[in-house]
Write an enzyme that holds these catalytic residues in place. Structure first.
Site, PDB file in Angstrom:
ATOM      1  CG  ASN A 383      -2.174  -0.807   0.988  1.00 22.78           C
ATOM      2  OD1 ASN A 383      -2.597  -0.980  -0.150  1.00 22.78           O
ATOM      3  ND2 ASN A 383      -2.776  -1.318   2.043  1.00 22.78           N
ATOM      4  CG  ASP A 392      -8.900  -1.144  -2.132  1.00 21.85           C
ATOM      5  OD1 ASP A 392      -8.442  -1.668  -1.087  1.00 21.85           O
ATOM      6  OD2 ASP A 392      -9.542  -0.083  -2.144  1.00 21.85           O
ATOM      7  CD  GLU A 419      -2.960  -7.298   5.765  1.00 22.46           C
ATOM      8  OE1 GLU A 419      -1.998  -7.167   6.525  1.00 22.46           O
ATOM      9  OE2 GLU A 419      -3.953  -6.532   5.798  1.00 22.46           O
TER      10      GLU A 419
END
Length: 507
Positions: A383, A392, A419
């Site tokens: 991320n 995403d 996750e």
């Protein structure tokens, strides 16, 4: 008429109305969709063909100038020895430029940038082009090919021109000067003006670096603007020399369907854009009659059906309204219940479905229930490196790969949270669960999703997995905790591996 027969007749009428409605709406929608796709295809083909035609015109335009410059280069010694024979309206340069209406003039400059010869009849003996970008480029580069520069204002005529230049060398290959042909922007303005187009349509000539050389119907103030951020230059040209696509123009922000073609010989691109808003309006106007007829026919059928139903429902309207309300409420509740069990990002079962199915499996199965917990390795770094939107998409791709594993109908893949993912395997021993986990990790590795922030050498997205299997009387929490401990052991062992119930990493 008996109540049962009335209800049966009403059902038949309703089914008939529903069938007719679905048929008309579906047929009309499909016809409209197909009509729009055909329109897009037609415009796309027309745009590509027009772009290809304009690219050939542009190539011929610059090729003719290139040939004239090559002829000057072959006569370099003569030009420098007898420049007066090449200058003026009766000179050799004028003869070369005479059959080329696109030219504002042909010029030869010595190595200092001073005027040596020109096809024009004015005396420009004090003119110096040493500061021009084309002259500087040839002076500093030994490239023997012709070069097409950005739009400049001619010092001899004051009009906007596109310089086409060629390096001139002496016998030893040293820089001797520049031969220049100035192509009039007005030539493209006149040629492009012959094409009929709507107010929002666009014709453009650019170089492959995204610099605009001409655009109709835009003013000259947009010339030399950089369009390099356009999808044409960031993506499309690298895939195909000729093609079509829809994007928002970097000139005015309008969405257009573009056809484009890159010249084979020169680093130039032609684009033809049709404004999608005008296309939709024209398409709508061409289909409004058919749509109106279909709607009118549909309304007539509905009116007839409702008149029949009005007679049948005179004695039971309140009861039927209540039944319909109850049916609608049941349907909505079922829809809400299904949605509450799904994860909105990945489409897998969510935590609620996970807890429900794990408890049900432990309660109903006489055999062991295995649980595999997965964690995307170094996902926080993913991320940080690529952003949360890319994160995403990564989770969606991982979910899709897990969902398409070869599993039994009783096995269930869910998103545990963040996750983390899980696979519940009713009636499965730990050894068989390990095989499923191996297949999952291998599927993710084969996908080779880039992950430059990973500490693993492969620099791809990987999973760690922890496995637990139930014993008689085990509760869901005990099974989850065992799998979580195994997952922690796998991550501690270096990630991209599987840990079983004994905490041993199974690579």
């Amino acid at each position: 008429m008996p109540l049962a027969r009335t209800r049966k007749t009403e059902r038949l009428v309703l089914l008939f109305l529903l069938f007719i409605s679905v048929f008309i709406v579906t047929a009309c929608s499909w016809a409209l969709w197909q009509s729009w796709q055909d329109r897009l295809q037609d415009v796309s083909v027309r745009a590509r063909n027009q772009a290809l035609s304009l690219s050939r015109q542009a190539q011929d335009t610059f090729l003719q100038v290139n040939i004239a410059l090559d002829e000057i280069a072959r006569q370099t010694d003569e030009v420098f020895r007898r420049p007066e024979a090449y200058s003026g309206r009766s000179g050799i340069l004028a003869g070369l430029s005479l059959p080329l209406p696109q030219l504002a003039g042909l010029f030869v400059y010595d190595k200092e940038g001073n005027w040596l010869a020109t096809s024009r009849d004015q005396p420009f003996r004090q003119m110096n082009n040493a500061d021009r970008e084309s002259f500087i480029w040839h002076r500093d580069h030994a490239d023997a090919g012709a070069r097409i520069g950005q739009v400049v204002r001619s010092r001899s005529t004051g009009e906007l021109v596109i310089p086409v230049s060629l390096r001139l060398n002496d016998a030893e290959g040293n820089f001797r000067g520049v031969a220049l042909g100035s192509v009039k922007v007005a030539f493209f303005r006149q040629y492009y003006g012959w094409y009929e187009q709507s107010a929002g349509d666009l014709l453009a000539l650019m170089n492959t670096r995204g610099i605009l050389l001409y655009a109709r119907p835009f003013p000259d103030s947009v010339l030399n603007r950089s369009l390099s951020s356009s999808p044409l230059f960031t993506n499309l040209l690298s895939q195909s020399r000729i093609g079509s696509a829809t994007w928002h123009s970097r000139l005015d922000g309008e969405e257009r369907l573009f056809g484009y073609a890159r010249l084979e010989r020169y680093p130039l691109v032609v684009a033809v854009g049709y404004e999608t808003r005008a296309m939709r309006q024209a398409w709508w106007m061409s289909n409004i009659t058919g749509i109106s007829v279909n709607i009118f026919t549909w309304l007539l059928v509905l009116l007839f059906g409702f008149l029949v139903l009005r007679q049948l429902r005179a004695s039971q309207r309140s009861h039927q309204a209540l039944m319909r309300s109850q049916d609608e409420l049941t349907r909505l509740n079922g829809t809400l219940s299904d949605l509450a069990m799904l994860d909105g990002l990945t489409g897998l079962g969510n935590r609620r479905q996970f807890d429900f199915y794990l408890e049900k499996s432990l309660r109903d199965s006489a055999l062991p229930v295995s649980l595999i917990m997965f964690d995307v390795d170094y996902f926080k770094r993913y991320n940080d490196e690529y952003g949360h939107i890319a994160g995403d998409r990564c989770l969606q791709e991982v979910a899709a790969l897990l969902k398409h594993l070869s599993l039994r109908s009783t096995d269930r893949v869910t998103r545990y949270g963040g996750e983390e993912f899980a696979i519940i395997l009713p009636g499965t021993h730990a050894r068989d669960a390990e095989k499923v986990a191996h297949r999952a990790l291998e599927a993710i590795r084969r996908a080779a999703l880039p992950h430059e922030a990973s500490e693993l050498a492969e620099k791809i997205v990987t999973l760690s997995a922890g496995i637990s299997a139930s014993f008689p009387g085990d509760q869901p929490d005990a099974l989850k905790q065992a799998a979580d401990r195994a997952l922690y052991a796998a991550k501690k062992a270096g990630r991209n591996c599987i840990a079983g119930t004994e905490g041993i990493c199974l690579l």
